[in-house]
Design a protein around this motif. Structure first.
Motif, PDB file in Angstrom:
ATOM      1  N   ILE A  79       0.841  -1.209   0.000  1.00  0.00           N
ATOM      2  CA  ILE A  79       0.000   0.000   0.000  1.00  0.00           C
ATOM      3  C   ILE A  79       0.872   1.253   0.000  1.00  0.00           C
ATOM      4  O   ILE A  79       0.590   2.232  -0.695  1.00  0.00           O
ATOM      5  N   ALA A  80       1.974   1.235   0.777  1.00  0.00           N
ATOM      6  CA  ALA A  80       2.859   2.402   0.847  1.00  0.00           C
ATOM      7  C   ALA A  80       3.533   2.690  -0.487  1.00  0.00           C
ATOM      8  O   ALA A  80       3.798   3.843  -0.829  1.00  0.00           O
ATOM      9  N   GLU A  81       3.823   1.616  -1.237  1.00  0.00           N
ATOM     10  CA  GLU A  81       4.518   1.781  -2.519  1.00  0.00           C
ATOM     11  C   GLU A  81       3.566   2.087  -3.666  1.00  0.00           C
ATOM     12  O   GLU A  81       3.997   2.511  -4.734  1.00  0.00           O
ATOM     13  N   ARG A  82       2.282   1.851  -3.452  1.00  0.00           N
ATOM     14  CA  ARG A  82       1.303   2.091  -4.508  1.00  0.00           C
ATOM     15  C   ARG A  82       1.191   3.586  -4.769  1.00  0.00           C
ATOM     16  O   ARG A  82       1.127   4.377  -3.821  1.00  0.00           O
TER      17      ARG A  82
END
Length: 380
Positions: free
Chosen positions: A200-203
């Motif tokens: 989610i953080a990298e999305r």
């Protein structure tokens, strides 16, 4: 879950978004119908009711979740039959919880799943039993029919979520007796959520690139008016097309946008002169109705109206200020003669209101120093 089932109803000229789902109504026999749910919390179950009234409709069985074997049922103009060994998945409490979630979703508010995932994040950040208990309560608050969608993982469903909020050595809800969560299962769930958080953080962040999708200002209804003289403080009535505000078209100055519009609808020079001199918009319209219509008028009229509205607000700065002061409000325009130009209680297309919003945007662009392409033929 809303999905692609989007509808709306009109209340005071404003569209209220909604969705629908199938349901059974018990009115003597049973009827398969659609249950309409709206963002303002009203539900249509053969009549608009509040959420509290809907809960009573569920309690008394008007909206039916229990279907007795052998009961008669019909779908309007489609079929009629009897229930035979019916199986249902919903209870009144479950359906009410799903409807509450739907209203939250229609308003862009966190629903029970969102609240559960927020509680899980709080637990993962601070792994106390108090936080786990809160996360477990939030998980159980999700309607049982919706829990397996909570993680958006159709392979593992909500299994990692169940394990995480239960904890090692504790009993899963619905699991066979004597089979508590193992440490290995719990570690696997922790790893799952850590990997999920990383993903989610990298999305890439999905935020509107150029502003909100919906207006922040309340809608403004531009009711029909009859101008006997120009008021000192016209307010939003100045945005009406029949408001006295001279505009030029084809080298002739007309007393209002409406006069110019009707004049341009015909090529008859005598009719155009009579329209220019008409005392009222209604007289101008009647003259135009009796004159030959310009070829291709139906396809060109929207461009013509756009150009006339631009001319009005370009040449009358005080009126432009009134239009700009509507901010980003939806403009709902009444026109008893035309369902094309007017909203007319939600039955019309409201093209005048939409074009006023477009012209307002053009005025904002000028204020921002944005150079727009020249209009061309439509402005002549």
């Amino acid at each position: 879950m809303i999905g692609n089932r989007i509808t709306y109803r009109t209340a005071d000229g404003v569209r209220v978004p909604g969705t629908w789902r199938h349901a059974f109504i018990r009115n003597g026999d049973y009827f398969l119908t659609d249950l309409f749910i709206y963002a303002d919390g009203l539900i249509d179950c053969w009549g608009l009711v509040t959420l509290e009234e809907f809960a009573e409709k569920l309690r008394c069985g008007w909206v039916a979740t229990e279907l007795p074997d052998g009961a008669r049922v019909s779908a309007h103009e489609l079929a009629a039959w009897r229930f035979s060994e019916p199986r249902t998945w919903l209870t009144p409490e479950l359906l009410l919880a799903e409807v509450r979630d739907t209203i939250d979703q229609l308003n862009g508010r966190p629903d029970s799943t969102d609240r559960c995932l927020a509680a899980v994040d709080a637990f993962l950040a601070d792994r106390t039993e108090e936080n786990r208990t809160a996360a477990r309560a939030a998980y159980l608050a999700i309607p049982e029919t919706q829990r397996h969608y909570a993680l958006g993982d159709m392979d593992r469903k909500d299994w990692p979520l169940q394990v995480l909020v239960t904890g090692p050595g504790e009993q899963l809800d619905g699991a066979p007796a004597g089979e508590p969560v193992t440490q290995e299962e719990y570690d696997d769930a922790i790893a799952y959520f850590e990997e999920r958080a990383k993903w989610i953080a990298e999305r890439p962040a999905r935020v509107p690139a150029d502003g909100p999708a919906t207006p922040f200002a309340p809608a403004i209804h531009l009711y029909q008016s009859h101008f006997r003289k120009v008021p000192d403080d016209p307010g939003t009535t100045a945005l009406r097309n029949d408001f006295p505000a001279p505009v030029p078209a084809d080298g002739i100055t007309y007393p209002s946008v409406a006069h110019a519009y009707w004049a341009l609808s015909t090529t008859d020079p005598d009719a155009r002169a009579a329209i220019r001199d008409a005392n009222t918009v209604y007289a101008a319209r009647d003259i135009a109705a009796g004159a030959p219509r310009r070829d291709g008028w139906e396809q060109a009229r929207t461009a013509v109206m756009t150009a006339l509205l631009r001319a009005k607000y370009t040449r009358h700065p005080a009126l432009a200020r009134i239009l700009l002061d509507t901010h980003d409000a939806t403009l709902v325009y009444d026109d008893s003669d035309s369902g094309f130009w007017g909203d007319n209680g939600g039955r019309g297309r409201n093209w005048t209101g939409r074009l006023l919003e477009l012209v307002r945007s053009g005025l904002r662009a000028e204020q921002a120093g944005i150079t727009l392409p020249e209009g061309g033929a439509a402005e002549r």
